[in-house]
Design a protein around this motif. Structure first.
Motif, PDB file in Angstrom:
ATOM      1  N   UNK A  91       0.826  -1.208   0.000  1.00 22.46           N
ATOM      2  CA  UNK A  91       0.000   0.000   0.000  1.00 22.46           C
ATOM      3  C   UNK A  91       0.863   1.262   0.000  1.00 22.46           C
ATOM      4  N   UNK A  92       1.854   1.289   0.900  1.00 20.90           N
ATOM      5  CA  UNK A  92       2.700   2.484   1.018  1.00 20.90           C
ATOM      6  C   UNK A  92       3.583   2.656  -0.209  1.00 20.90           C
ATOM      7  N   UNK A  93       4.161   1.557  -0.701  1.00 17.16           N
ATOM      8  CA  UNK A  93       5.061   1.687  -1.854  1.00 17.16           C
ATOM      9  C   UNK A  93       4.297   2.011  -3.137  1.00 17.16           C
ATOM     10  N   UNK A  94       3.046   1.573  -3.233  1.00 11.53           N
ATOM     11  CA  UNK A  94       2.248   1.841  -4.438  1.00 11.53           C
ATOM     12  C   UNK A  94       1.621   3.231  -4.407  1.00 11.53           C
ATOM     13  N   UNK A  95       1.040   3.606  -3.239  1.00  8.47           N
ATOM     14  CA  UNK A  95       0.255   4.837  -3.176  1.00  8.47           C
ATOM     15  C   UNK A  95       0.939   5.979  -2.426  1.00  8.47           C
ATOM     16  N   UNK A  96       2.099   5.766  -1.855  1.00 11.75           N
ATOM     17  CA  UNK A  96       2.860   6.721  -1.040  1.00 11.75           C
ATOM     18  C   UNK A  96       2.236   6.889   0.346  1.00 11.75           C
ATOM     19  N   UNK A  97       3.025   7.397   1.275  1.00 12.37           N
ATOM     20  CA  UNK A  97       2.540   7.630   2.640  1.00 12.37           C
ATOM     21  C   UNK A  97       1.302   8.520   2.654  1.00 12.37           C
ATOM     22  N   UNK A  98       1.278   9.523   1.776  1.00 13.25           N
ATOM     23  CA  UNK A  98       0.197  10.510   1.805  1.00 13.25           C
ATOM     24  C   UNK A  98      -1.148   9.926   1.395  1.00 13.25           C
ATOM     25  N   UNK A  99      -1.159   8.924   0.532  1.00 13.28           N
ATOM     26  CA  UNK A  99      -2.418   8.419  -0.032  1.00 13.28           C
ATOM     27  C   UNK A  99      -2.784   7.018   0.454  1.00 13.28           C
ATOM     28  N   UNK A 100      -1.808   6.264   0.958  1.00 14.50           N
ATOM     29  CA  UNK A 100      -2.052   4.860   1.324  1.00 14.50           C
ATOM     30  C   UNK A 100      -3.165   4.720   2.363  1.00 14.50           C
ATOM     31  N   UNK A 101      -3.203   5.617   3.340  1.00 12.74           N
ATOM     32  CA  UNK A 101      -4.224   5.546   4.377  1.00 12.74           C
ATOM     33  C   UNK A 101      -5.626   5.691   3.824  1.00 12.74           C
ATOM     34  N   UNK A 102      -5.830   6.675   2.943  1.00 10.81           N
ATOM     35  CA  UNK A 102      -7.170   6.891   2.394  1.00 10.81           C
ATOM     36  C   UNK A 102      -7.571   5.746   1.469  1.00 10.81           C
ATOM     37  N   UNK A 103      -6.605   5.177   0.731  1.00  5.64           N
ATOM     38  CA  UNK A 103      -6.902   4.020  -0.124  1.00  5.64           C
ATOM     39  C   UNK A 103      -7.370   2.850   0.741  1.00  5.64           C
ATOM     40  N   UNK A 104      -6.679   2.636   1.860  1.00  4.85           N
ATOM     41  CA  UNK A 104      -7.065   1.522   2.732  1.00  4.85           C
ATOM     42  C   UNK A 104      -8.437   1.756   3.352  1.00  4.85           C
ATOM     43  N   UNK A 105      -8.715   2.986   3.789  1.00  2.00           N
ATOM     44  CA  UNK A 105     -10.027   3.296   4.372  1.00  2.00           C
ATOM     45  C   UNK A 105     -11.131   3.026   3.344  1.00  2.00           C
ATOM     46  N   UNK A 106     -10.947   3.493   2.115  1.00  2.00           N
ATOM     47  CA  UNK A 106     -11.957   3.285   1.068  1.00  2.00           C
ATOM     48  C   UNK A 106     -12.156   1.804   0.790  1.00  2.00           C
ATOM     49  N   UNK A 107     -11.049   1.044   0.755  1.00  2.00           N
ATOM     50  CA  UNK A 107     -11.141  -0.389   0.477  1.00  2.00           C
ATOM     51  C   UNK A 107     -11.841  -1.120   1.613  1.00  2.00           C
ATOM     52  N   UNK A 108     -11.559  -0.729   2.856  1.00  2.00           N
ATOM     53  CA  UNK A 108     -12.268  -1.323   3.996  1.00  2.00           C
ATOM     54  C   UNK A 108     -13.766  -1.052   3.914  1.00  2.00           C
ATOM     55  N   UNK A 109     -14.131   0.151   3.510  1.00  2.00           N
ATOM     56  CA  UNK A 109     -15.557   0.470   3.375  1.00  2.00           C
ATOM     57  C   UNK A 109     -16.183  -0.335   2.236  1.00  2.00           C
ATOM     58  N   UNK A 110     -15.418  -0.566   1.171  1.00  2.00           N
ATOM     59  CA  UNK A 110     -15.925  -1.363   0.048  1.00  2.00           C
ATOM     60  C   UNK A 110     -16.306  -2.775   0.485  1.00  2.00           C
ATOM     61  N   UNK A 111     -15.599  -3.317   1.474  1.00  2.00           N
ATOM     62  CA  UNK A 111     -15.888  -4.688   1.924  1.00  2.00           C
ATOM     63  C   UNK A 111     -16.704  -4.685   3.227  1.00  2.00           C
ATOM     64  N   UNK A 112     -17.290  -3.534   3.548  1.00  2.00           N
ATOM     65  CA  UNK A 112     -18.198  -3.382   4.699  1.00  2.00           C
ATOM     66  C   UNK A 112     -17.512  -3.588   6.048  1.00  2.00           C
ATOM     67  N   UNK A 113     -16.220  -3.281   6.134  1.00  2.00           N
ATOM     68  CA  UNK A 113     -15.520  -3.288   7.430  1.00  2.00           C
ATOM     69  C   UNK A 113     -15.481  -1.848   7.947  1.00  2.00           C
ATOM     70  N   UNK A 114     -16.657  -1.296   8.176  1.00  2.00           N
ATOM     71  CA  UNK A 114     -16.774   0.127   8.481  1.00  2.00           C
ATOM     72  C   UNK A 114     -16.212   0.514   9.840  1.00  2.00           C
ATOM     73  N   UNK A 115     -16.342  -0.374  10.825  1.00  2.00           N
ATOM     74  CA  UNK A 115     -15.826  -0.051  12.160  1.00  2.00           C
ATOM     75  C   UNK A 115     -14.298   0.059  12.135  1.00  2.00           C
ATOM     76  N   UNK A 116     -13.652  -0.878  11.448  1.00  2.00           N
ATOM     77  CA  UNK A 116     -12.192  -0.826  11.336  1.00  2.00           C
ATOM     78  C   UNK A 116     -11.784   0.389  10.514  1.00  2.00           C
ATOM     79  N   UNK A 117     -12.546   0.709   9.466  1.00  2.00           N
ATOM     80  CA  UNK A 117     -12.245   1.883   8.635  1.00  2.00           C
ATOM     81  C   UNK A 117     -12.327   3.166   9.456  1.00  2.00           C
ATOM     82  N   UNK A 118     -13.367   3.287  10.295  1.00  2.00           N
ATOM     83  CA  UNK A 118     -13.527   4.501  11.116  1.00  2.00           C
ATOM     84  C   UNK A 118     -12.391   4.627  12.128  1.00  2.00           C
ATOM     85  N   UNK A 119     -12.011   3.491  12.731  1.00  2.00           N
ATOM     86  CA  UNK A 119     -10.905   3.524  13.694  1.00  2.00           C
ATOM     87  C   UNK A 119      -9.591   3.894  12.999  1.00  2.00           C
TER      88      UNK A 119
END
Length: 199
Positions: free
Chosen positions: A56-84
């Motif tokens: 994630x970090x090497x592909x999207x950089x430190x600045x974007x990796x977090x938001x990519x992961x949050x969006x992906x977690x929401x895509x698979x309905x892991x909303x509680x982990x995404x919010x945390x």
């Protein structure tokens, strides 16, 4: 406590069940966004949380990796982990952990300081039809108090509900509340947002 983006992502990935981790990898591989690099199947296939965080970090950089992961977690309905994860990223790097909602507005159409939900206020009020699920998520994420939620739900139409939301909680919660509202819309009204961004 985790001190880098990579560590924060890894710890969140470790909170996923084995099935959810498989779904996360699949969703990340399916992700196709204009202007974003693509994750290669070989980089993720059968990989553990440490490697996935590194990818994630090497592909999207430190600045974007977090938001990519949050969006992906929401895509698979892991909303509680995404919010945390969102909260942890905000604590780690208040200015740079998530893209601001303004960065999602095409540069030619953005006015300085204007948030996307302000720019398209009228269209959003008119076109959001299923407002209760949005309000539920805003209540869960503390943008709305129970009293505000009840007052909005008492309104007869979705337009009245949207106007009261804009005039109350979204105004008082500032950019942070609008960012959360935008992330909820990304989850529940993605086609509407895509249409507004194209217009």
């Amino acid at each position: 406590m985790a001190s880098t983006i990579r560590q924060v992502l890894q710890l969140s990935l470790e909170d996923l069940t084995t099935d959810d981790l498989k779904k996360f990898r699949a969703s990340l591989l399916d992700r196709e966004r204009e202007g974003e690099p693509r994750v290669r199947r070989r980089a993720l296939e059968d990989k553990d949380e440490v490697v996935i965080a590194d990818v994630l970090v090497s592909t999207f950089t430190d600045a974007k990796a977090g938001s990519v992961m949050v969006e992906t977690l929401r895509d698979i309905a892991c909303n509680r982990i995404a919010a945390r994860l969102e909260a942890e990223l905000e604590n780690l790097n208040p200015q740079g952990s998530r893209p601001s909602a303004d960065s999602m507005i095409p540069t030619s159409k953005a006015r300085p300081g204007e948030h996307l939900v302000d720019k398209h206020r009228s269209a959003l009020i008119q076109r959001i039809r299923r407002f209760p699920p949005i309000l539920d998520k805003l209540l869960d994420r503390k943008v709305l108090s129970q009293e505000e939620y009840d007052a909005i739900m008492a309104k007869g139409t979705s337009q009245e509900q949207a106007r009261l939301l804009y005039n109350g909680a979204l105004t008082s919660s500032g950019t942070a509340g609008k960012d959360i509202f935008l992330s909820v819309l990304e989850e529940l009204e993605v086609h509407l947002l895509e249409d507004l961004r194209r217009s």
